[in-house]
Design a protein around this motif. Structure first.
Motif: not given
Length: 390
Positions: A297-304
């Motif tokens: 994941p790139v960002d913990s706020n956007d696991a998609t």
């Protein structure tokens, strides 16, 4: 046991020419392969059987992870029982510790994870790849019925060897020929003798302007879209001919590190190891080792939103660079600045030369998934991007 000890002392005391027992030492250890041994059946089982247990569970002592290690100087392969922390004697009939003889200057070792009864060894000095019964490496292992042993000749010495994911092919790097060679693995585990027509010349796979192609670097902020940054220096070469020195299979692709030319060669892998050239990755410098992370994941706020990264050791100064390796990404193949120190921004800062790379994926911990680099990299924790720990 007492009788054996007494007899040994008697021989030492009375013999004019006593037999010296060699200690269990390795001579220039090189490639390592792991295999899972079942102490109950005295046979090898899929590597996943020796995998990690659930949290708090004790490991099953029935299974023992064994490490096979090539010994470059002596032309042997030794074995270590990692559960007992003990070097294994391959032939208890011979005094002292003995290891399995292979070819001259063994360069790589492969044991298929799901079919561990056959071991493959590439030999640089002997210009060969051989296969043998894995049971030979443990004195308590039961030989597998029907496992053949043999070797195939190569046009030159192999510096590296990897297996396809399907296990139907091996690939060897031939640095002095500037080529790679696919080798078909038959269902029985026997290798098919390759021909001269099977040799893949890396120079042929390169486009004329590849070596002078500009290398793009990208600035990246945690959770933000990557964006182009300043252009890097002109590409540097350490030779005029390709020099493949290490290989990596990622899904259905073969990546080839070139220690002379500033590119990473790429091939798609077909049935029985058939190779089709893909656009190479311009690195700006020759590289000696490569490693690729899983999807993270790139960002913990956007696991998609997922990413993938390629790490490589710069052959000119043994520093480590990072590249975007997410297929379909707008910045695929671009170098990513990772350092906030006083050195080059596109290199991981280390106190010593990097010699090898590996991606550790023990699991994803809860908590912060993406953090800005604070310049605290060490040889045991080089860089954290998303959930990838390198």
């Amino acid at each position: 046991m007492r009788r054996f000890t007494f007899l040994g002392l008697f021989l030492v005391a009375c013999s004019q020419d006593p037999t010296l027992v060699n200690p269990a030492t390795f001579e220039r250890p090189g490639s390592v392969a792991f295999v899972c041994f079942d102490t109950m059946t005295q046979g090898y089982v899929p590597l996943s059987t020796c995998g990690p247990t659930s949290a708090g569970a004790a490991p099953d002592e029935r299974y023992s992870m064994t490490a096979l290690v090539t010994q470059t100087a002596s032309g042997e392969v030794g074995a270590i029982d990692l559960r007992l922390h003990r070097t294994l004697d391959s032939d208890v009939r011979v005094p002292g510790y003995t290891f399995v003889r292979v070819g001259e200057v063994p360069s790589a070792l492969i044991v298929p994870p799901e079919a561990p009864n056959v071991t493959y060894v590439s030999n640089f000095g002997s210009r060969s790849v051989q296969w043998m019964d894995t049971a030979r490496f443990r004195p308590d292992a039961v030989p597998v019925s029907g496992v053949e042993e043999g070797a195939i000749a190569l046009p030159d010495g192999p510096a590296a060897m990897v297996s396809s994911i399907a296990g139907d092919a091996l690939f060897v790097a031939l640095p002095r020929l500037g080529a790679v060679l696919p080798i078909t693995v038959l269902p029985s585990g026997v290798l098919e003798q390759p021909t001269e027509a099977d040799v893949v010349d890396l120079a042929v796979a390169l486009l004329p302007d590849t070596l002078s192609a500009p290398v793009t670097s990208y600035g990246v902020a945690c959770g933000a879209t990557q964006r182009p940054s300043a252009a890097l220096e002109a590409p540097v070469s350490l030779g005029t001919e390709a020099e493949p020195v290490s290989l990596l299979v990622v899904d259905d692709e073969l990546l080839v590190a070139d220690a002379a030319l500033p590119v990473i060669h790429r091939f798609s892998i077909g049935e029985n190891g058939a190779l089709t050239a893909l656009d190479p990755l311009p690195t700006g410098v020759p590289v000696r080792r490569i490693a690729v992370t899983p999807l993270v994941p790139v960002d913990s706020n956007d696991a998609t939103e997922m990413a993938r990264y390629l790490y490589a050791i710069d052959a000119t100064d043994q520093s480590v660079l990072v590249m975007d390796y997410m297929e379909g990404s707008a910045t695929f193949g671009g170098l990513i600045p990772v350092s906030t120190g006083t050195g080059r921004s596109d290199r991981i800062e280390l106190s010593a030369d990097a010699r090898s790379l590996g991606i550790l994926t023990p699991g994803y911990d809860d908590g912060i998934l993406c953090a800005e680099n604070d310049g605290s990299q060490t040889p045991t924790q080089l860089r954290e991007i998303g959930r990838a720990h390198v």
